[in-house]
Design an enzyme around this catalytic site. Structure first.
Site, PDB file in Angstrom:
ATOM      1  N   THR A  94      -2.371 -15.089  -2.446  1.00 50.28           N
ATOM      2  CA  THR A  94      -2.869 -13.868  -3.084  1.00 50.28           C
ATOM      3  C   THR A  94      -1.950 -13.406  -4.211  1.00 50.28           C
ATOM      4  OG1 THR A  94      -3.119 -11.495  -2.673  1.00 50.28           O
ATOM      5  CG2 THR A  94      -1.746 -12.669  -1.122  1.00 50.28           C
ATOM      6  N   ASP A  95      -2.520 -12.680  -5.165  1.00 52.98           N
ATOM      7  CA  ASP A  95      -1.701 -12.101  -6.241  1.00 52.98           C
ATOM      8  C   ASP A  95      -0.748 -11.027  -5.693  1.00 52.98           C
ATOM      9  OD1 ASP A  95      -3.539 -10.049  -5.715  1.00 52.98           O
ATOM     10  OD2 ASP A  95      -4.135  -9.770  -7.805  1.00 52.98           O
ATOM     11  N   GLU A  96      -1.014 -10.549  -4.458  1.00 54.60           N
ATOM     12  CA  GLU A  96      -0.194  -9.462  -3.912  1.00 54.60           C
ATOM     13  C   GLU A  96       1.241  -9.893  -3.628  1.00 54.60           C
ATOM     14  OE1 GLU A  96      -2.169  -6.879  -1.107  1.00 54.60           O
ATOM     15  OE2 GLU A  96      -4.130  -7.444  -1.891  1.00 54.60           O
ATOM     16  N   TYR A 150       1.540  -7.208   4.860  1.00 54.32           N
ATOM     17  CA  TYR A 150       0.578  -8.280   4.559  1.00 54.32           C
ATOM     18  C   TYR A 150       1.111  -9.188   3.450  1.00 54.32           C
ATOM     19  CZ  TYR A 150      -3.302 -10.495   2.028  1.00 54.32           C
ATOM     20  OH  TYR A 150      -4.091 -11.391   1.356  1.00 54.32           O
ATOM     21  N   LYS A 203       2.293 -13.150   3.473  1.00 57.16           N
ATOM     22  CA  LYS A 203       1.705 -14.185   2.611  1.00 57.16           C
ATOM     23  C   LYS A 203       2.792 -14.835   1.743  1.00 57.16           C
ATOM     24  CE  LYS A 203      -2.112 -15.142   2.140  1.00 57.16           C
ATOM     25  NZ  LYS A 203      -2.981 -16.152   2.845  1.00 57.16           N
TER      26      LYS A 203
HETATM   27  P1  NAD Z   1     -10.875 -12.431   6.228  1.00 55.31           P
HETATM   28  O1  NAD Z   1      -9.993 -11.474   6.960  1.00 55.31           O
HETATM   29  O2  NAD Z   1     -12.259 -12.040   5.880  1.00 55.31           O
HETATM   30  O3  NAD Z   1     -10.980 -13.792   7.072  1.00 55.31           O
HETATM   31  C1  NAD Z   1      -9.879 -14.370   7.712  1.00 55.31           C
HETATM   32  C2  NAD Z   1     -10.402 -15.433   8.657  1.00 55.31           C
HETATM   33  O4  NAD Z   1      -9.285 -16.058   9.282  1.00 55.31           O
HETATM   34  C3  NAD Z   1     -11.281 -14.881   9.781  1.00 55.31           C
HETATM   35  O5  NAD Z   1     -12.412 -15.702   9.964  1.00 55.31           O
HETATM   36  C4  NAD Z   1     -10.378 -14.933  11.002  1.00 55.31           C
HETATM   37  O6  NAD Z   1     -11.093 -15.093  12.223  1.00 55.31           O
HETATM   38  C5  NAD Z   1      -9.527 -16.146  10.680  1.00 55.31           C
HETATM   39  N1  NAD Z   1      -8.237 -16.113  11.369  1.00 55.31           N
HETATM   40  C6  NAD Z   1      -7.367 -15.076  11.452  1.00 55.31           C
HETATM   41  N2  NAD Z   1      -6.295 -15.427  12.184  1.00 55.31           N
HETATM   42  C7  NAD Z   1      -6.482 -16.721  12.548  1.00 55.31           C
HETATM   43  C8  NAD Z   1      -5.721 -17.650  13.301  1.00 55.31           C
HETATM   44  N3  NAD Z   1      -4.530 -17.308  13.834  1.00 55.31           N
HETATM   45  N4  NAD Z   1      -6.200 -18.891  13.478  1.00 55.31           N
HETATM   46  C9  NAD Z   1      -7.399 -19.245  12.958  1.00 55.31           C
HETATM   47  N5  NAD Z   1      -8.181 -18.401  12.257  1.00 55.31           N
HETATM   48  C10 NAD Z   1      -7.716 -17.153  12.049  1.00 55.31           C
HETATM   49  O7  NAD Z   1     -10.036 -12.839   4.943  1.00 55.31           O
HETATM   50  P2  NAD Z   1     -10.563 -13.249   3.493  1.00 55.31           P
HETATM   51  O8  NAD Z   1     -10.714 -12.028   2.679  1.00 55.31           O
HETATM   52  O9  NAD Z   1     -11.686 -14.209   3.623  1.00 55.31           O
HETATM   53  O10 NAD Z   1      -9.273 -14.011   2.948  1.00 55.31           O
HETATM   54  C11 NAD Z   1      -9.138 -15.418   3.121  1.00 55.31           C
HETATM   55  C12 NAD Z   1      -7.806 -15.842   2.534  1.00 55.31           C
HETATM   56  O11 NAD Z   1      -7.752 -15.483   1.159  1.00 55.31           O
HETATM   57  C13 NAD Z   1      -6.619 -15.162   3.198  1.00 55.31           C
HETATM   58  O12 NAD Z   1      -5.584 -16.099   3.320  1.00 55.31           O
HETATM   59  C14 NAD Z   1      -6.226 -14.054   2.221  1.00 55.31           C
HETATM   60  O13 NAD Z   1      -4.855 -13.780   2.304  1.00 55.31           O
HETATM   61  C15 NAD Z   1      -6.601 -14.691   0.904  1.00 55.31           C
HETATM   62  N6  NAD Z   1      -6.973 -13.751  -0.177  1.00 55.31           N
HETATM   63  C16 NAD Z   1      -7.948 -12.817   0.012  1.00 55.31           C
HETATM   64  C17 NAD Z   1      -8.301 -11.967  -1.028  1.00 55.31           C
HETATM   65  C18 NAD Z   1      -9.405 -10.956  -0.880  1.00 55.31           C
HETATM   66  O14 NAD Z   1      -9.628 -10.161  -1.813  1.00 55.31           O
HETATM   67  N7  NAD Z   1     -10.149 -10.924   0.214  1.00 55.31           N
HETATM   68  C19 NAD Z   1      -7.656 -12.066  -2.266  1.00 55.31           C
HETATM   69  C20 NAD Z   1      -6.648 -13.037  -2.422  1.00 55.31           C
HETATM   70  C21 NAD Z   1      -6.331 -13.877  -1.382  1.00 55.31           C
HETATM   71  P1  TYD Z   2      -8.370  -3.176  -0.299  1.00 62.23           P
HETATM   72  O1  TYD Z   2      -9.800  -3.536  -0.428  1.00 62.23           O
HETATM   73  O2  TYD Z   2      -7.823  -2.818   1.040  1.00 62.23           O
HETATM   74  O3  TYD Z   2      -7.538  -4.363  -0.976  1.00 62.23           O
HETATM   75  P2  TYD Z   2      -5.948  -4.445  -1.344  1.00 62.23           P
HETATM   76  O4  TYD Z   2      -5.240  -3.310  -0.758  1.00 62.23           O
HETATM   77  O5  TYD Z   2      -5.566  -5.733  -0.714  1.00 62.23           O
HETATM   78  O6  TYD Z   2      -5.909  -4.455  -2.837  1.00 62.23           O
HETATM   79  O7  TYD Z   2      -8.074  -1.934  -1.251  1.00 62.23           O
HETATM   80  C1  TYD Z   2      -8.347  -1.997  -2.649  1.00 62.23           C
HETATM   81  C2  TYD Z   2      -7.847  -0.704  -3.266  1.00 62.23           C
HETATM   82  O8  TYD Z   2      -8.654   0.376  -2.760  1.00 62.23           O
HETATM   83  C3  TYD Z   2      -6.425  -0.369  -2.883  1.00 62.23           C
HETATM   84  O9  TYD Z   2      -5.790   0.265  -4.002  1.00 62.23           O
HETATM   85  C4  TYD Z   2      -6.572   0.642  -1.752  1.00 62.23           C
HETATM   86  C5  TYD Z   2      -7.849   1.358  -2.099  1.00 62.23           C
HETATM   87  N1  TYD Z   2      -8.644   1.855  -0.951  1.00 62.23           N
HETATM   88  C6  TYD Z   2      -9.054   3.197  -0.905  1.00 62.23           C
HETATM   89  O10 TYD Z   2      -8.772   4.008  -1.811  1.00 62.23           O
HETATM   90  N2  TYD Z   2      -9.777   3.617   0.182  1.00 62.23           N
HETATM   91  C7  TYD Z   2     -10.098   2.776   1.204  1.00 62.23           C
HETATM   92  O11 TYD Z   2     -10.744   3.217   2.189  1.00 62.23           O
HETATM   93  C8  TYD Z   2      -9.689   1.390   1.131  1.00 62.23           C
HETATM   94  C9  TYD Z   2     -10.028   0.428   2.230  1.00 62.23           C
HETATM   95  C10 TYD Z   2      -8.968   0.983   0.025  1.00 62.23           C
END
Ligand code: NAD
Ligand code: TYD
Length: 341
Positions: free
Chosen positions: A124-126, A148, A152
Site C-alpha cells: 500500500t501507499d500508506e 496497519y 504492511k
Molecule cells: P480486505 O480486508 O477486503 O480483504 C482481506 C482478505 O484477507 C479477506 O478475505 C480476509 O479473510 C483475508 N485474510 C485476512 N487475514 C488472513 C489470514 N491470516 N490468512 C488468510 N487470509 C486472511 O482487504 P482489501 O481491501 O481487499 O486489501 C487487499 C490487499 O491490498 C491488502 O494486503 C491491503 O493491505 C492492500 N491494499 C488495499 C487497499 C485498499 O484501498 N483497499 C489499498 C492499497 C493496498
Molecule cells: P479508509 O477508507 O479507512 O482508508 P484509509 O484510512 O486506509 O485511507 O478512510 C479513507 C479516509 O476517510 C481517511 O482519511 C479516513 C476517512 N474516514 C472518515 O472520515 N470517516 C469514516 O467513517 C471512515 C471509515 C474514514
C-alpha cells in the site's frame, strides 16, 4: 499459469480473481483465505463452479497448510491477505502484526523452500506515510504512522530481506486507496454510500480535509496484472490514479448521487495519528505500459449503482458483529459536547 492467491475472498482479491479468470481463462487459481470478517465467499459466488478455480479456507500464518499448497509448485504466489482497516489497527494492532508480517514471512519461507518463480506482495501507499506536497516514489523512505501501515511496511521489508538474502524472485505493488464493488462497508466510500442509502448520517473524521488518491479497483487489478507479467523481479511498483480528493469532496459526491443533503454529515472526532495526504508517483508502473483507464466520476457512479443493486450483500454485513463494532467506533468518535461537564 498456476496462481496461488491469498486473501482472494476480500475486496481487491476477489475482483482480481474475477479479472484474471476472464482475461486468462486457461490460468488456474487456488485461493487461500482465512475468511475473517472481511472475507466473504459471496464475493466469488459467480465463479466458484469454474473448474480452474479452487477455494481453501486457511490462515497464511499456518505453516502446515501454506506448505501443503506451495508444495504444489504454483508459478506465482500473490499475497493479498491482510488485516486492512486502519481504525481496527488502532483498536487491535496485534492481529495486524500476526497476519501482515508473520503471515507474509510464512509465505516467503514456503516460496523459498519450493523455489517458486515469482512472489508478488500486494502492499500500500500508506507505508510511505503522509506527504504535504509532491508524491512518493518507490525510492522514498518508509515512514508508516498507523499500526496497519507499520505492519504492511514490516511485511515489505521482510519481502526485501528474502530477495536480498535468499535471492527470492519478488515484486511489490503499492497502490493508493481503492474503491469499487465488494468493498467491506467499513471503509470510507462503501460505508458512506450504504449509510446514505439507508438514510443514515455519515461520520466525517476531523475537518474532512484529508486527501486520498482514489483508484478504481479494476485499474489496480490491471496494474497488478501488468507488474505480474512485465515487472522486473526485485522491484517495487507504485499504482496510483492521480485522482486526489478530500474526504469532504468524496462525501459531497456521494450525497449528490444518493439525493441526500449536507444535514446527513456528522463531524466526529478525528482518527488518532490520521495521515493528512497520500500521494504516489506511478511513472515506473506506467513505463511497463499500464495506466488507469476509468474516469473517476464514471467509476464512482458504477460503484454507487452496484451498492444500490446489491443491498443483500451489504445489509447482512451491517448487522451482527459488524454492527457491534461500528457502534463502538461511532460512540468513540462522537465529540464530547463543550461544557457537558
Ligand atoms: P480486505 O480486508 O477486503 O480483504 C482481506 C482478505 O484477507 C479477506 O478475505 C480476509 O479473510 C483475508 N485474510 C485476512 N487475514 C488472513 C489470514 N491470516 N490468512 C488468510 N487470509 C486472511 O482487504 P482489501 O481491501 O481487499 O486489501 C487487499 C490487499 O491490498 C491488502 O494486503 C491491503 O493491505 C492492500 N491494499 C488495499 C487497499 C485498499 O484501498 N483497499 C489499498 C492499497 C493496498
Ligand atoms: P479508509 O477508507 O479507512 O482508508 P484509509 O484510512 O486506509 O485511507 O478512510 C479513507 C479516509 O476517510 C481517511 O482519511 C479516513 C476517512 N474516514 C472518515 O472520515 N470517516 C469514516 O467513517 C471512515 C471509515 C474514514
Amino acid at each position: 499459469m498456476n496462481l496461488l492467491i491469498t486473501g482472494g475472498a476480500g475486496f481487491i482479491g476477489s475482483n482480481f480473481i474475477r479479472y484474471i479468470l476472464n482475461k486468462y481463462p486457461y490460468y488456474r487459481i487456488i485461493n487461500l483465505d482465512k475468511l475473517t470478517y472481511a472475507g466473504n465467499l459471496e464475493n466469488l459466488r459467480d465463479i466458484e463452479a469454474n473448474p480452474n478455480y479452487a477455494f481453501i479456507k486457511g490462515d497464511i500464518c499456518d505453516e502446515k497448510i501454506v506448505d501443503q499448497l506451495v508444495s504444489r509448485k504454483p508459478d506465482v504466489i500473490l499475497n493479498f491477505a491482510a488485516e486492512s482497516h486502519v481504525d481496527r489497527s488502532i483498536l487491535e494492532p496485534q492481529a495486524f502484526i500476526k497476519t501482515d508480517i508473520l503471515g507474509t514471512q510464512t509465505l516467503l519461507e514456503a516460496a523459498k523452500k519450493y523455489s517458486i518463480d515469482k512472489y508478488v506482495q500486494i502492499s500500500t501507499d500508506e507505508v510511505y506515510g503522509s506527504i504535504k506536497q509532491g508524491s512518493f516514489t518507490e525510492q522514498s523512505p518508509l515512514k508508516p504512522n498507523s499500526p496497519y501501515s507499520a505492519s504492511k511496511a514490516g511485511a515489505d521489508l521482510m519481502v526485501r530481506a528474502y530477495s536480498k538474502t535468499y535471492d527470492l524472485p519478488v515484486l511489490i505493488t503499492r497502490s493508493s486507496n481503492n474503491f469499487g464493488p465488494y468493498q467491506y462497508p467499513e471503509k470510507l466510500i462503501p460505508l458512506f454510500v450504504t449509510n446514505l442509502l439507508e438514510d443514515k448520517k455519515v461520520p466525517v473524521y476531523g475537518d474532512g480535509r484529508q486527501v486520498r488518491d482514489w483508484l478504481y479497483v479494476i485499474d489496480n487489478c490491471e496494474g497488478i496484472d501488468c507488474v505480474l507479467h512485465y515487472g522486473k523481479v526485485g522491484e517495487i511498483y507504485n499504482i496510483g490514479a492521480d485522482n486526489e480528493r478530500t474526504n469532504l469532496e468524496i462525501t459531497k459526491i456521494i450525497l449528490k448521487e444518493t439525493n441526500r443533503d449536507e444535514s446527513h454529515i456528522e463531524h466526529v472526532k478525528d482518527r488518532e495519528g490520521h495521515d493528512r495526504r497520500y500521494s504516489v508517483d506511478s511513472t515506473k508502473t506506467k513505463s511497463l505500459g499500464w495506466q488507469p483507464r476509468y474516469q473517476f466520476e464514471e467509476a464512482m457512479e458504477k460503484t454507487i449503482q452496484w451498492y444500490r443493486d446489491n443491498p443483500n450483500w451489504w445489509q447482512s454485513l451491517k448487522s451482527g458483529e459488524y454492527l457491534e463494532y461500528y457502534k463502538k467506533q461511532y460512540q468513540k468518535r462522537m465529540y464530547v459536547k463543550d461544557g457537558i461537564f
